[in-house]
Scaffold this active site. Sequence first.
Site: not given
Length: 265
Positions: A14, A62, A140, A153-154, A157
Amino acid sequence: MNVKGKRALVTGGSSGIGLEIARELLRAGADVVITGRRQDAVSLAVHSLESVGAINGVSADVTTPEGRARTLDLATSSLGGLDILVNNAGGVRAGRIEAIEEEEIRQMVEVNLIGPILLTRAALPMLRKSGDALVVNVSSGIALVGMAFYSPYAAVKAGIAHFGEALRRELDGEGVRVLTVYPTATDTPMMATSGLGRSGGRETASAVAHDVIAAIFNDRLEVVRGDPDRLAMMKLNRTDQGTVDDALRPTKAATEEAARNHSAL
């Protein structure tokens, strides 16, 4: 892969990179379903894409069994099957790890790693029926060069990148390929609260999407984005992480300040 006539599902479609990938798929002749967690955003995105091609959308999370089921039900009812799955939905919370709440870390694991893995698992019967299918995992650049103040986050990803690498080898010769995408800082809603790259250092979502479609057409295994200096650092990080540590040390304080309020979960 020739995208014309293919049936594609794009999670997180979106806004941002997902929206632009959906747009490029439509331009290439695919029929597309997008998902997003907010119905208003999904409706606006569908409206913006209706003039480009056959598009449908559903509000679904999801990370939940119900959301994954609703997503694949729409793919079945509106597309009649599935040839391309784009795992793009993601979220981030940056800052010193002690300042990130446990629930925020769990959310990052769920949306960036567990959700895509389980959705891919559930979609595989449909993809196998295609005989010429593709899974696209949006990772990323931080998975290739871990940045201070982005450690959870690392981790997730890097996890989705290695999931894709292993899955590609698992499905080798079975009619389902895997492409991994490593965007660098991109001008998307997810980056709205980040101070990183604000002074012209971000690329556009459309540039990333254009490269993704080119990679699909040319059967590439990965898309790695970044300017020459960033790409050189990614390459160096594979062989000499200490030198990369030395290069990044002077930017630590500025990176902490830029990352302090970066939250999009």
